[in-house]
Design a protein around this motif. Structure first.
Motif, PDB file in Angstrom:
ATOM      1  N   ASN A 164     -24.324 -12.716  37.781  1.00  0.00           N
ATOM      2  CA  ASN A 164     -24.940 -11.396  37.898  1.00  0.00           C
ATOM      3  C   ASN A 164     -23.918 -10.256  37.880  1.00  0.00           C
ATOM      4  O   ASN A 164     -24.279  -9.098  37.665  1.00  0.00           O
ATOM      5  N   HIS A 165     -22.644 -10.573  38.106  1.00  0.00           N
ATOM      6  CA  HIS A 165     -21.626  -9.522  38.068  1.00  0.00           C
ATOM      7  C   HIS A 165     -21.629  -8.814  36.718  1.00  0.00           C
ATOM      8  O   HIS A 165     -21.343  -7.614  36.635  1.00  0.00           O
ATOM      9  N   SER A 166     -21.954  -9.557  35.660  1.00  0.00           N
ATOM     10  CA  SER A 166     -21.910  -8.967  34.324  1.00  0.00           C
ATOM     11  C   SER A 166     -22.935  -7.850  34.157  1.00  0.00           C
ATOM     12  O   SER A 166     -22.769  -6.967  33.311  1.00  0.00           O
ATOM     13  N   LEU A 167     -24.011  -7.873  34.967  1.00  0.00           N
ATOM     14  CA  LEU A 167     -25.037  -6.840  34.855  1.00  0.00           C
ATOM     15  C   LEU A 167     -24.481  -5.463  35.189  1.00  0.00           C
ATOM     16  O   LEU A 167     -24.924  -4.453  34.632  1.00  0.00           O
ATOM     17  N   TYR A 168     -23.506  -5.405  36.104  1.00  0.00           N
ATOM     18  CA  TYR A 168     -22.964  -4.127  36.572  1.00  0.00           C
ATOM     19  C   TYR A 168     -21.659  -3.769  35.869  1.00  0.00           C
ATOM     20  O   TYR A 168     -21.002  -2.794  36.233  1.00  0.00           O
ATOM     21  N   SER A 169     -21.289  -4.562  34.872  1.00  0.00           N
ATOM     22  CA  SER A 169     -20.085  -4.311  34.078  1.00  0.00           C
ATOM     23  C   SER A 169     -20.398  -3.284  33.000  1.00  0.00           C
ATOM     24  O   SER A 169     -21.567  -2.957  32.757  1.00  0.00           O
ATOM     25  N   PRO A 170     -19.392  -2.740  32.332  1.00  0.00           N
ATOM     26  CA  PRO A 170     -19.666  -1.805  31.227  1.00  0.00           C
ATOM     27  C   PRO A 170     -20.609  -2.388  30.181  1.00  0.00           C
ATOM     28  O   PRO A 170     -21.501  -1.686  29.690  1.00  0.00           O
ATOM     29  N   CYS A 176     -28.412  -2.142  29.692  1.00  0.00           N
ATOM     30  CA  CYS A 176     -29.465  -1.413  30.416  1.00  0.00           C
ATOM     31  C   CYS A 176     -29.847  -0.146  29.667  1.00  0.00           C
ATOM     32  O   CYS A 176     -31.034   0.164  29.505  1.00  0.00           O
ATOM     33  N   ALA A 177     -28.838   0.588  29.207  1.00  0.00           N
ATOM     34  CA  ALA A 177     -29.095   1.842  28.499  1.00  0.00           C
ATOM     35  C   ALA A 177     -29.854   1.595  27.199  1.00  0.00           C
ATOM     36  O   ALA A 177     -30.763   2.359  26.850  1.00  0.00           O
ATOM     37  N   ARG A 178     -29.509   0.529  26.493  1.00  0.00           N
ATOM     38  CA  ARG A 178     -30.196   0.233  25.232  1.00  0.00           C
ATOM     39  C   ARG A 178     -31.666  -0.075  25.433  1.00  0.00           C
ATOM     40  O   ARG A 178     -32.493   0.164  24.546  1.00  0.00           O
ATOM     41  N   CYS A 179     -32.013  -0.614  26.614  1.00  0.00           N
ATOM     42  CA  CYS A 179     -33.404  -0.976  26.893  1.00  0.00           C
ATOM     43  C   CYS A 179     -34.209   0.191  27.449  1.00  0.00           C
ATOM     44  O   CYS A 179     -35.407   0.043  27.702  1.00  0.00           O
TER      45      CYS A 179
END
Length: 231
Positions: A164-170, A176-179
Motif C-alpha cells: 500500500n505504500h505505493s499508493l502514496y508515492s508519486p 489517483c489524479a488520472r482517475c
C-alpha cells in the motif's frame, strides 16, 4: 482509528488468510452494545464504536465539490461500512463504487455481523462493490470519478501492507489524479496529520491541499487530507 477501551476481552468471529495476509473480525462488548473490529495483518484497522471519521471523509469530499451536479465517487475500502453508508445517505451522489480487495470483508457485510451497517447502502442501485485491489484498479481502469475517498490504511504513514505504500508515492498519486475528473476531489483518511503527505500532494500537482481534523477521545486527532485535481 485507535480502538476504544472496553471491559470485555475481544472474541474472534472469523479469521481468514487471503492473498494480502490475515484479516480478522472481532467482537467485544461496549457500553452501547457489541462493537466489531477489523484487524489486518495484526494491525487494528477500524471498529464500529464511532463513525465520525468516516462520515467526515464522505461529507468533506462531497462538500468540496461545490454543488457539482450528479457527482460520482470511488471509495477505497469497504471497512466496517460507515463510509459507504454515509455516501448512500447522500442523494446527490449519482454513482457510488467501492473497491475492496478482501473477500472476507465483503462477506461480513453481505451475510455477516456487519450487515446491519451496510445492507441498505448495498441494496442502493447506485452502489457497485468491486472485488479489487484499489492500487491495481487505479492503474488499470479507464473510469473516472468526481471524488476518490481513501480509507484503506491508518494513513499514508501507517499502511496495513507494504504494497500500500505505493499508493502514496508519486506514481500512486499520479494514478489517483488520472482517475479523477478535472476539479475532482481526493480525500484521504489518516490516524494522524502528515505534513509530508501534504507536500507529496502538492508535488503531485494537486491544488487546494488542506487537512480537516476530527477530535478523538485521546491522542492526536484523526484527519482527512483533501486535495483538488486542477481543471
Amino acid at each position: 482509528m485507535e480502538p476504544l477501551s472496553h471491559t470485555t476481552a475481544p472474541r474472534t468471529l472469523d479469521r481468514r488468510e487471503g492473498p494480502y495476509g490475515e484479516v480478522v473480525l472481532r467482537e467485544r462488548g461496549g457500553p452501547g452494545g457489541e462493537i466489531h473490529e477489523i484487524i489486518a495483518n495484526g494491525c487494528f484497522l477500524m471498529d464500529t464504536s464511532d463513525g465520525r471519521s468516516e462520515r467526515l471523509l464522505m461529507d468533506a469530499a462531497y462538500g468540496a465539490l461545490g454543488g457539482r451536479p450528479d457527482p460520482s465517487v470511488l471509495i477505497g475500502g469497504l471497512g466496517v461500512g460507515f463510509s459507504l453508508a454515509r455516501a448512500a445517505a447522500e442523494p446527490g451522489w449519482s454513482r457510488i463504487t467501492v473497491a475492496e480487495r478482501e473477500q472476507a470483508i465483503i462477506d461480513w457485510h453481505l451475510s455477516g455481523p456487519l450487515k446491519h451497517i451496510s445492507a441498505a447502502a448495498l441494496a442502493d442501485p447506485r452502489t457497485t462493490v468491486l472485488r479489487a485491489d484499489l492500487v491495481a484498479h487505479l492503474h488499470n481502469t479507464s473510469d473516472t470519478y468526481d471524488a476518490l475517498c481513501l480509507d484503506i490504511d491508518n494513513g499514508p504513514d501507517w499502511t496495513v501492507t507494504e504494497d500500500n505504500h505505493s499508493l502514496y508515492s508519486p506514481d500512486g498519486l499520479a494514478a489517483c489524479a488520472r482517475c479523477l475528473s478535472p476539479g475532482g476531489i481526493l480525500a484521504v483518511w489518516s490516524a494522524q496529520p502528515s505534513r509530508n503527505f501534504e507536500d507529496s500532494l502538492r508535488n503531485a500537482g494537486f491544488s487546494g491541499v488542506r487537512t480537516e481534523e476530527i477530535r478523538v477521545a485521546r491522542g492526536v486527532p484523526d484527519v482527512v487530507h483533501l486535495a483538488v485535481r486542477p481543471a
